[in-house]
Design an enzyme around this catalytic site. Structure first.
Site, PDB file in Angstrom:
ATOM      1  N   HIS A 149     137.703 -90.186 -46.654  1.00 46.44           N
ATOM      2  CA  HIS A 149     137.664 -89.243 -45.539  1.00 46.44           C
ATOM      3  C   HIS A 149     137.428 -87.983 -45.940  1.00 46.44           C
ATOM      4  O   HIS A 149     137.728 -87.588 -46.942  1.00 46.44           O
ATOM      5  CB  HIS A 149     138.666 -89.783 -44.637  1.00 46.44           C
ATOM      6  N   GLU A 155     143.722 -79.591 -47.109  1.00 43.18           N
ATOM      7  CA  GLU A 155     144.781 -80.344 -47.058  1.00 43.18           C
ATOM      8  C   GLU A 155     145.536 -80.149 -48.513  1.00 43.18           C
ATOM      9  O   GLU A 155     145.400 -80.330 -49.382  1.00 43.18           O
ATOM     10  CB  GLU A 155     144.367 -81.906 -47.198  1.00 43.18           C
ATOM     11  N   HIS A 166     164.650 -63.709 -41.183  1.00 40.65           N
ATOM     12  CA  HIS A 166     165.312 -65.127 -41.334  1.00 40.65           C
ATOM     13  C   HIS A 166     166.228 -65.318 -42.600  1.00 40.65           C
ATOM     14  O   HIS A 166     165.970 -64.613 -43.452  1.00 40.65           O
ATOM     15  CB  HIS A 166     164.547 -66.201 -40.824  1.00 40.65           C
ATOM     16  N   HIS A 209     158.060 -62.407 -44.041  1.00 38.92           N
ATOM     17  CA  HIS A 209     156.994 -62.551 -44.794  1.00 38.92           C
ATOM     18  C   HIS A 209     155.727 -61.693 -43.886  1.00 38.92           C
ATOM     19  O   HIS A 209     155.571 -62.196 -43.004  1.00 38.92           O
ATOM     20  CB  HIS A 209     156.312 -64.055 -44.787  1.00 38.92           C
ATOM     21  N   ARG A 265     144.659 -95.008 -48.115  1.00 36.95           N
ATOM     22  CA  ARG A 265     144.316 -93.826 -46.908  1.00 36.95           C
ATOM     23  C   ARG A 265     142.918 -93.867 -47.159  1.00 36.95           C
ATOM     24  O   ARG A 265     142.678 -93.315 -48.368  1.00 36.95           O
ATOM     25  CB  ARG A 265     145.135 -92.557 -47.041  1.00 36.95           C
ATOM     26  N   HIS A 279     137.921 -87.119 -50.003  1.00 36.68           N
ATOM     27  CA  HIS A 279     139.083 -87.661 -50.801  1.00 36.68           C
ATOM     28  C   HIS A 279     139.635 -89.064 -50.277  1.00 36.68           C
ATOM     29  O   HIS A 279     139.474 -89.416 -49.174  1.00 36.68           O
ATOM     30  CB  HIS A 279     140.187 -86.815 -50.824  1.00 36.68           C
ATOM     31  N   HIS A 287     137.692 -83.525 -43.766  1.00 43.54           N
ATOM     32  CA  HIS A 287     138.088 -82.874 -42.448  1.00 43.54           C
ATOM     33  C   HIS A 287     137.768 -81.664 -42.854  1.00 43.54           C
ATOM     34  O   HIS A 287     137.496 -81.091 -44.051  1.00 43.54           O
ATOM     35  CB  HIS A 287     139.393 -83.156 -41.848  1.00 43.54           C
ATOM     36  N   GLU A 343     155.562 -69.275 -41.727  1.00 44.79           N
ATOM     37  CA  GLU A 343     156.287 -70.150 -42.478  1.00 44.79           C
ATOM     38  C   GLU A 343     156.382 -71.171 -41.777  1.00 44.79           C
ATOM     39  O   GLU A 343     157.132 -71.486 -40.889  1.00 44.79           O
ATOM     40  CB  GLU A 343     157.559 -69.546 -43.048  1.00 44.79           C
ATOM     41  N   HIS A 390     165.380 -62.246 -45.133  1.00 43.58           N
ATOM     42  CA  HIS A 390     163.819 -61.822 -45.864  1.00 43.58           C
ATOM     43  C   HIS A 390     163.021 -61.985 -44.585  1.00 43.58           C
ATOM     44  O   HIS A 390     163.259 -62.704 -43.595  1.00 43.58           O
ATOM     45  CB  HIS A 390     163.446 -62.447 -47.061  1.00 43.58           C
ATOM     46  N   GLU A 413     145.664 -85.940 -38.085  1.00 41.49           N
ATOM     47  CA  GLU A 413     145.160 -87.136 -38.930  1.00 41.49           C
ATOM     48  C   GLU A 413     144.225 -88.110 -38.113  1.00 41.49           C
ATOM     49  O   GLU A 413     143.627 -88.591 -38.839  1.00 41.49           O
ATOM     50  CB  GLU A 413     146.291 -87.743 -39.505  1.00 41.49           C
TER      51      GLU A 413
END
Ligand code: MN
Ligand code: MN
Length: 408
Positions: free
Chosen positions: A119, A125, A346, A302, A116, A164, A121, A307, A300, A187
């Site tokens: 590059h 990531e 959830h 968040h 890959r 990277h 961005h 998520e 629970h 991507e």
């Protein structure tokens, strides 16, 4: 209830299996006897294999609302691959899954030697290795080099703007999941070394690198993105060559998940939480959850972040209780993406006969959740008993601390 998803199970069998539970509920006066409802059939056209994987969509639990809840599942099987010599990639972004505004996922495979390309961005990531081994390279903000090899379940994190590359190693390259802290991320919209060079006047490049224009005539005219080349030599040799006159970076852009003991372990399963307290450079948090057959990732929510989920192994179902008396249950299996908006209640239940393994990902440098059981246990008992119409013995039997994966 038998939750088999074998498509050979006829509707009649399903109705018969449902009957005792439905009858019991009917006697308790909670819901009408749904199993006796002759409308529970579908003369077609139908897609039996897909229906069998999505039993809770085909025939939702009676507790689901009839008002619509925004879809929160997208299988990577629906994502089209960009295939190259050297590997492929596919992605699930807000374009595929409109609810997933805060994060996007890219699934990538590289052959041994497949790259890959270099590059960068704007999005951060985060990645987890799913198969094989890879070599990753980067530099830190001081220009010091980072080169490391990663294996299954190892992580890496490259902050926005940090360049990277990733390359598959012997014997069979690698596969990994990239998670970006922006649902709009694609991507195919990154700054690639090859593409950037192709869009700069040759005389400027020659001046910049202090070389002749002639020596740069082989520059690619189009982006490489993923390409096949030779498998690199030893890690030590690459680290030394990349380091040059500078010392190596003191920043570790990688994290070895399985060298860390589980954050919490119960009869029902375990969880490994990796946030910035453990993986310093990462602004994304992972909870890797294993739920044993029959187990339940407890109810629970968040408070701090949405998520983004990725299912690695097994089968499960999740109900999301949305605001305004809405709820929907959906089924998940390996390769699916799930999504739960911040603060929505959830659970995730293992509905198969093997371990269910999935990732809970958060665009946050720290992990935070509220366990329903723990909240109720730390509220005056009389108040809870009056709400739920339960007796003291039932209240006392409920878990008093966060269990994470039931049963304790
Ligand atoms: Mn990248
Ligand atoms: Mn969760």
């Amino acid at each position: 209830m038998n939750r088999t998803s074998d498509s050979s199970v006829s509707r009649r069998t399903m109705v018969l299996q449902l009957a005792p539970a439905a009858a019991a509920l009917a006697m308790s006066g909670i819901v009408p006897a749904m199993a006796a409802d002759r409308s529970r059939n579908d003369p077609g056209p139908t897609n039996p294999p897909l229906d069998a994987q999505n039993v809770d969509s085909a025939w939702p639990p009676a507790t689901d609302s009839k008002s619509l809840v925004q879809n929160f599942k997208y299988p990577f099987s629906f994502a089209n691959k960009r295939a190259y010599e050297g590997g492929w990639s596919r992605e699930v972004t807000v374009r595929e899954l409109p609810v997933s505004k805060s994060m996007a996922g890219v699934n990538m495979r590289l052959t041994a030697g497949g790259v890959r390309e270099l590059h960068w961005h704007t999005a951060g990531e985060w990645a987890i290795m799913l198969y094989g081994t890879a070599r990753i390279t980067s530099i830190d903000k001081e220009g010091k080099s980072f080169v490391a090899d990663v294996k299954k379940y190892d992580l890496w994190y490259f902050p926005g703007g940090i360049p990277h590359s990733i390359q598959g190693l012997e014997p069979d390259g690698c596969e990994f999941m990239l998670v970006f802290d922006d649902g709009d991320f694609s991507e195919s919209e990154t700054v690639l070394l090859s593409d950037a060079m192709a869009h700069l006047p040759p005389e400027v490049l020659a001046k910049n690198f202090s070389v002749s224009q002639e020596s740069l005539k082989g520059l690619p005219k189009q982006e490489l993105f993923i390409f096949q080349t030779e498998v690199p030599g030893s890690l030590e040799a690459d680290q030394k060559a990349a380091g040059g006159a500078l010392e190596r970076s003191t920043v570790d852009f990688a994290f070895r998940t399985m060298e860390m003991p589980p954050t919490k372990s119960t009869k029902g399963g375990e969880v490994r939480i990796v946030d910035s307290s453990k993986f310093k450079v990462s602004a994304t948090t992972m909870a890797m959850v294993t739920v044993r057959p029959g187990g339940l990732r407890e109810l629970h929510w968040h408070p701090n972040a949405d998520e983004w989920q990725y299912y690695i192994a097994g089968k499960g179902r999740m109900t999301v209780v949305a605001t305004g008396n809405k709820a929907r249950t959906m089924d998940f299996q390996a390769g699916d993406v799930g999504y739960v908006e911040r603060t929505l209640l959830h659970y995730v239940e293992n509905t198969g006969d093997t371990d269910l393994v999935f990732l809970e990902m958060f665009k946050s440098s720290y992990y935070q959740d509220v366990s329903l059981s723990e909240w109720l246990a730390h509220t005056p008992p009389e108040l809870v008993m009056a709400h739920l119409r339960i007796d003291r013995a039932t209240f006392d039997a409920m878990p008093k601390t966060e269990v994470v994966v039931m049963p304790l």
